[in-house]
Design a protein around this motif. Structure first.
Motif, PDB file in Angstrom:
ATOM      1  N   VAL A 279       7.471  39.554  21.600  1.00  0.00           N
ATOM      2  CA  VAL A 279       7.916  40.954  21.173  1.00  0.00           C
ATOM      3  C   VAL A 279       6.424  41.797  21.187  1.00  0.00           C
ATOM      4  O   VAL A 279       6.674  42.956  21.376  1.00  0.00           O
ATOM      5  CB  VAL A 279       8.560  41.153  19.894  1.00  0.00           C
ATOM      6  N   ALA A 280       5.496  41.376  20.189  1.00  0.00           N
ATOM      7  CA  ALA A 280       4.247  41.783  20.201  1.00  0.00           C
ATOM      8  C   ALA A 280       3.461  42.102  21.375  1.00  0.00           C
ATOM      9  O   ALA A 280       2.926  43.275  21.668  1.00  0.00           O
ATOM     10  CB  ALA A 280       3.352  41.097  18.855  1.00  0.00           C
ATOM     11  N   TRP A 281       3.488  41.124  22.353  1.00  0.00           N
ATOM     12  CA  TRP A 281       3.014  41.326  23.467  1.00  0.00           C
ATOM     13  C   TRP A 281       3.791  42.547  24.449  1.00  0.00           C
ATOM     14  O   TRP A 281       3.102  43.199  25.013  1.00  0.00           O
ATOM     15  CB  TRP A 281       2.972  40.274  24.323  1.00  0.00           C
ATOM     16  N   LEU A 282       4.867  42.485  24.191  1.00  0.00           N
ATOM     17  CA  LEU A 282       5.770  43.641  25.037  1.00  0.00           C
ATOM     18  C   LEU A 282       5.369  44.990  24.486  1.00  0.00           C
ATOM     19  O   LEU A 282       5.138  45.785  25.520  1.00  0.00           O
ATOM     20  CB  LEU A 282       7.315  43.276  24.951  1.00  0.00           C
ATOM     21  N   PHE A 283       5.337  45.024  23.260  1.00  0.00           N
ATOM     22  CA  PHE A 283       4.994  46.227  22.648  1.00  0.00           C
ATOM     23  C   PHE A 283       3.534  46.871  23.282  1.00  0.00           C
ATOM     24  O   PHE A 283       3.234  47.877  23.543  1.00  0.00           O
ATOM     25  CB  PHE A 283       5.170  46.442  21.401  1.00  0.00           C
ATOM     26  N   THR A 284       2.693  45.906  23.176  1.00  0.00           N
ATOM     27  CA  THR A 284       1.362  45.974  23.296  1.00  0.00           C
ATOM     28  C   THR A 284       1.159  46.360  24.722  1.00  0.00           C
ATOM     29  O   THR A 284       0.479  47.193  25.255  1.00  0.00           O
ATOM     30  CB  THR A 284       0.348  44.800  22.969  1.00  0.00           C
TER      31      THR A 284
ATOM     32  N   PHE B 171       2.261  52.277  20.203  1.00  0.00           N
ATOM     33  CA  PHE B 171       1.010  51.662  19.545  1.00  0.00           C
ATOM     34  C   PHE B 171       1.240  51.235  17.966  1.00  0.00           C
ATOM     35  O   PHE B 171       1.297  50.247  17.392  1.00  0.00           O
ATOM     36  CB  PHE B 171      -0.257  52.596  19.516  1.00  0.00           C
ATOM     37  N   ASN B 172       2.267  52.356  17.404  1.00  0.00           N
ATOM     38  CA  ASN B 172       2.486  52.196  16.163  1.00  0.00           C
ATOM     39  C   ASN B 172       3.565  50.970  15.748  1.00  0.00           C
ATOM     40  O   ASN B 172       3.912  50.505  14.796  1.00  0.00           O
ATOM     41  CB  ASN B 172       3.068  53.540  15.450  1.00  0.00           C
ATOM     42  N   LEU B 173       4.119  50.717  16.863  1.00  0.00           N
ATOM     43  CA  LEU B 173       5.148  49.673  16.938  1.00  0.00           C
ATOM     44  C   LEU B 173       4.722  48.239  17.188  1.00  0.00           C
ATOM     45  O   LEU B 173       4.909  47.223  16.636  1.00  0.00           O
ATOM     46  CB  LEU B 173       6.295  49.887  18.176  1.00  0.00           C
ATOM     47  N   ALA B 174       3.478  48.220  18.027  1.00  0.00           N
ATOM     48  CA  ALA B 174       2.682  47.166  18.404  1.00  0.00           C
ATOM     49  C   ALA B 174       2.031  46.430  17.299  1.00  0.00           C
ATOM     50  O   ALA B 174       1.740  45.328  17.076  1.00  0.00           O
ATOM     51  CB  ALA B 174       1.996  47.374  19.664  1.00  0.00           C
ATOM     52  N   ILE B 175       1.202  47.517  16.732  1.00  0.00           N
ATOM     53  CA  ILE B 175       0.468  46.989  15.428  1.00  0.00           C
ATOM     54  C   ILE B 175       1.262  46.224  14.451  1.00  0.00           C
ATOM     55  O   ILE B 175       0.762  45.203  14.084  1.00  0.00           O
ATOM     56  CB  ILE B 175      -0.235  48.162  14.923  1.00  0.00           C
ATOM     57  N   PRO B 176       2.107  46.592  13.722  1.00  0.00           N
ATOM     58  CA  PRO B 176       2.677  45.932  12.626  1.00  0.00           C
ATOM     59  C   PRO B 176       3.631  44.667  13.441  1.00  0.00           C
ATOM     60  O   PRO B 176       3.580  43.563  12.488  1.00  0.00           O
ATOM     61  CB  PRO B 176       3.818  46.854  11.923  1.00  0.00           C
ATOM     62  N   THR B 177       4.001  44.660  14.442  1.00  0.00           N
ATOM     63  CA  THR B 177       4.669  43.421  15.166  1.00  0.00           C
ATOM     64  C   THR B 177       3.598  42.427  15.453  1.00  0.00           C
ATOM     65  O   THR B 177       3.895  41.187  15.099  1.00  0.00           O
ATOM     66  CB  THR B 177       5.162  43.996  16.385  1.00  0.00           C
ATOM     67  N   GLY B 178       2.120  42.674  15.799  1.00  0.00           N
ATOM     68  CA  GLY B 178       1.488  41.609  15.915  1.00  0.00           C
ATOM     69  C   GLY B 178       1.097  41.018  14.574  1.00  0.00           C
ATOM     70  O   GLY B 178       0.878  39.810  14.769  1.00  0.00           O
TER      71      GLY B 178
ATOM     72  N   VAL C  32      -8.350  47.223  21.485  1.00  0.00           N
ATOM     73  CA  VAL C  32      -9.148  46.076  21.200  1.00  0.00           C
ATOM     74  C   VAL C  32      -8.345  45.255  20.153  1.00  0.00           C
ATOM     75  O   VAL C  32      -8.065  43.968  20.079  1.00  0.00           O
ATOM     76  CB  VAL C  32     -10.580  46.469  20.789  1.00  0.00           C
ATOM     77  N   GLU C  33      -8.038  45.970  19.034  1.00  0.00           N
ATOM     78  CA  GLU C  33      -7.425  45.400  17.873  1.00  0.00           C
ATOM     79  C   GLU C  33      -6.034  44.717  18.390  1.00  0.00           C
ATOM     80  O   GLU C  33      -5.795  43.634  18.103  1.00  0.00           O
ATOM     81  CB  GLU C  33      -6.931  46.529  16.833  1.00  0.00           C
ATOM     82  N   GLU C  34      -5.088  45.312  19.143  1.00  0.00           N
ATOM     83  CA  GLU C  34      -3.828  44.835  19.538  1.00  0.00           C
ATOM     84  C   GLU C  34      -4.292  43.495  20.505  1.00  0.00           C
ATOM     85  O   GLU C  34      -3.499  42.574  19.906  1.00  0.00           O
ATOM     86  CB  GLU C  34      -3.138  45.793  20.418  1.00  0.00           C
ATOM     87  N   TRP C  35      -5.143  43.491  21.391  1.00  0.00           N
ATOM     88  CA  TRP C  35      -5.117  42.337  22.311  1.00  0.00           C
ATOM     89  C   TRP C  35      -5.841  41.289  21.523  1.00  0.00           C
ATOM     90  O   TRP C  35      -5.619  40.017  21.679  1.00  0.00           O
ATOM     91  CB  TRP C  35      -5.672  42.899  23.557  1.00  0.00           C
TER      92      TRP C  35
ATOM     93  N   VAL D 269      -5.633  40.439  18.334  1.00  0.00           N
ATOM     94  CA  VAL D 269      -4.794  39.846  17.557  1.00  0.00           C
ATOM     95  C   VAL D 269      -3.749  38.694  18.345  1.00  0.00           C
ATOM     96  O   VAL D 269      -3.518  37.521  17.901  1.00  0.00           O
ATOM     97  CB  VAL D 269      -3.645  40.954  16.915  1.00  0.00           C
ATOM     98  N   LEU D 270      -3.555  39.051  19.578  1.00  0.00           N
ATOM     99  CA  LEU D 270      -2.583  38.261  20.332  1.00  0.00           C
ATOM    100  C   LEU D 270      -3.250  37.072  21.080  1.00  0.00           C
ATOM    101  O   LEU D 270      -2.873  35.931  20.889  1.00  0.00           O
ATOM    102  CB  LEU D 270      -2.032  39.033  21.568  1.00  0.00           C
ATOM    103  N   ILE D 271      -4.785  37.272  21.325  1.00  0.00           N
ATOM    104  CA  ILE D 271      -5.558  36.270  21.767  1.00  0.00           C
ATOM    105  C   ILE D 271      -5.778  35.267  20.839  1.00  0.00           C
ATOM    106  O   ILE D 271      -5.379  34.138  20.816  1.00  0.00           O
ATOM    107  CB  ILE D 271      -6.905  36.740  22.561  1.00  0.00           C
ATOM    108  N   THR D 272      -6.221  35.757  19.656  1.00  0.00           N
ATOM    109  CA  THR D 272      -6.642  34.724  18.612  1.00  0.00           C
ATOM    110  C   THR D 272      -5.325  34.092  18.076  1.00  0.00           C
ATOM    111  O   THR D 272      -5.650  32.936  17.691  1.00  0.00           O
ATOM    112  CB  THR D 272      -7.242  35.519  17.541  1.00  0.00           C
ATOM    113  N   MET D 273      -4.336  34.755  18.045  1.00  0.00           N
ATOM    114  CA  MET D 273      -3.274  33.857  17.408  1.00  0.00           C
ATOM    115  C   MET D 273      -2.551  32.838  18.594  1.00  0.00           C
ATOM    116  O   MET D 273      -1.780  31.846  18.031  1.00  0.00           O
ATOM    117  CB  MET D 273      -1.957  34.971  17.063  1.00  0.00           C
TER     118      MET D 273
END
Length: 379
Positions: free
Chosen positions: A55-60, A102-109, A255-258, A260-264
């Motif tokens: 879901v976080a990837w989709l929003f991002t 963006f405001n949806l992707a950040i908290p979802t991540g 940078v912040e969004e991606w 988070v997804l990479i490190t997790m």
């Protein structure tokens, strides 16, 4: 025909932001595909964390798509150029849609990372588990007003992307609230990056592997740094050259969004890379084993002689293996006193005992695999 010819407002820092987003998005997408593969073919748990991650990837990804459209219509370029080529309306429309997703992707991540760490931690540390749930809940609660503020800045709401009615908009409340939510996001990123490190450090495993995993899993700190910068850049929304300033905000936001997804995604896909590190770990351990001589000289270990026979002192070994197979149980097998030959034979064997890295009660939460690793236990 280049993008500059098709989109005259495209320029400034936009092209570099375009390339950066595509590069990070590609890496993150590859990791997500590998996570799905590992979940379907290797691990039979971690579904909740994977769903949140998707879901976080989709929003991002949606944020990145609209961000690219914003760049093509002037995001990152100077406002005078955007107005001159008549792209101000498109710039405003795509930029605010980008901000919304963006405001949806950040908290979802953040929730996805917290869910992943909860599953890794299992029940081994209830305090950490509760703190992760609190972090996830706070990010959701605090970002709900942020999502809504996007559409109530102007009266009527469609004035948000109408160049002639910008006087009917008040961005102040949204920007000031962004400072608060950005601070929460930065602290959350740093906390979520530190948690796995605190678990890895006490483990008695190969130091290079320990620090390597700590670095990779702690890269979320960079997401926290990016959150700080993009929070600071929120002030440019109200500047005279808003299109150029908002480009800075978007750059650090992506940078912040991606990141988070990479490190997790590093720990879940570790089973795919374990064979590559297995030989390195085994060779490192083999080089570090003491070499026993048959002439009774055992260095600091001492020796016992009986006639012409030399008997090596007992060697206690601990076999530690971290498995991603479902139902793995935490255990450490200790070999009792034996002869020198038997002890050396045990060092050369490849016995595998499942052990979970973030659980001490045998729950099936072994995300990181480092099987066949053996370490001498110090008494």
């Amino acid at each position: 025909m280049g993008l500059h010819e098709s989109y005259p407002a495209y320029g400034g820092s936009g092209p570099s932001d375009f390339r950066l987003g595509i590069a990070l998005g590609t890496v993150a997408t590859v990791f997500m595909v590998l996570r799905v593969y590992v979940r379907l073919r290797m691990n039979k748990f971690g579904t909740t964390a994977l769903i949140w991650s998707l879901v976080a990837w989709l929003f991002t990804a949606i944020t990145q798509i609209f961000g690219i459209l914003s760049i093509l219509h002037g995001l990152g370029n100077h406002i005078t150029i955007v107005i001159e080529v008549g792209e101000l309306r498109n710039f405003l429309l795509y930029t605010w849609i980008t901000v919304f997703f963006f405001n949806l992707a950040i908290p979802t991540g953040k929730v996805a990372v917290a869910a992943f760490l909860v599953e890794m931690n299992s029940q081994s540390n209830p305090k950490i588990r509760r703190s992760l749930i609190v972090v996830a809940a706070l990010n959701i609660i605090f970002n709900i007003p942020q999502v809504l503020l996007v559409w109530v800045q102007c009266s009527p709401p469609n004035a948000l992307w109408d160049p002639l009615r910008q006087s009917q908009c008040d961005h102040g409340k949204s920007v000031y609230y962004t400072y608060f939510v950005g601070a929460v996001a930065a602290i959350s990123d740093i906390y979520l990056a530190i948690i796995p490190i605190t678990v890895l450090i006490p483990l008695r495993i190969d130091k290079k592997l320990k620090w390597g995993l700590s670095f990779l899993m702690g890269c979320g700190v960079f997401a926290g740094a990016a959150a700080i910068v993009r929070t600071w850049a929120a002030k440019f929304i109200m500047s005279e050259d808003s299109s150029y300033g908002a480009g800075i905000l978007f750059r650090w936001g992506e940078v912040e969004e991606w990141i988070v997804l990479i490190t997790m995604s590093i720990p879940p896909v570790w089973p795919l890379f374990r064979p590559l590190t297995h030989r390195f770990i085994r060779s490192t351990v083999n080089r570090s084993q003491p070499q026993y001589k048959q002439n009774g000289d055992y260095g600091n270990y001492g020796s016992t002689t009986r006639g012409n026979q030399s008997i090596a002192p007992p060697v206690v070994t601990t076999t530690i293996s971290i498995s991603s197979q479902k139902g793995a149980t935490a255990s450490a097998t200790m070999a009792g006193p034996s002869s020198s030959a038997d002890s050396l034979t045990r060092f050369g064997e490849e016995a595998e005992t499942p052990h979970t890295i973030f659980s001490h009660n045998g729950d099936p939460e072994g995300w990181v695999e480092m099987s066949h690793f053996k370490e001498q236990n110090r008494i």
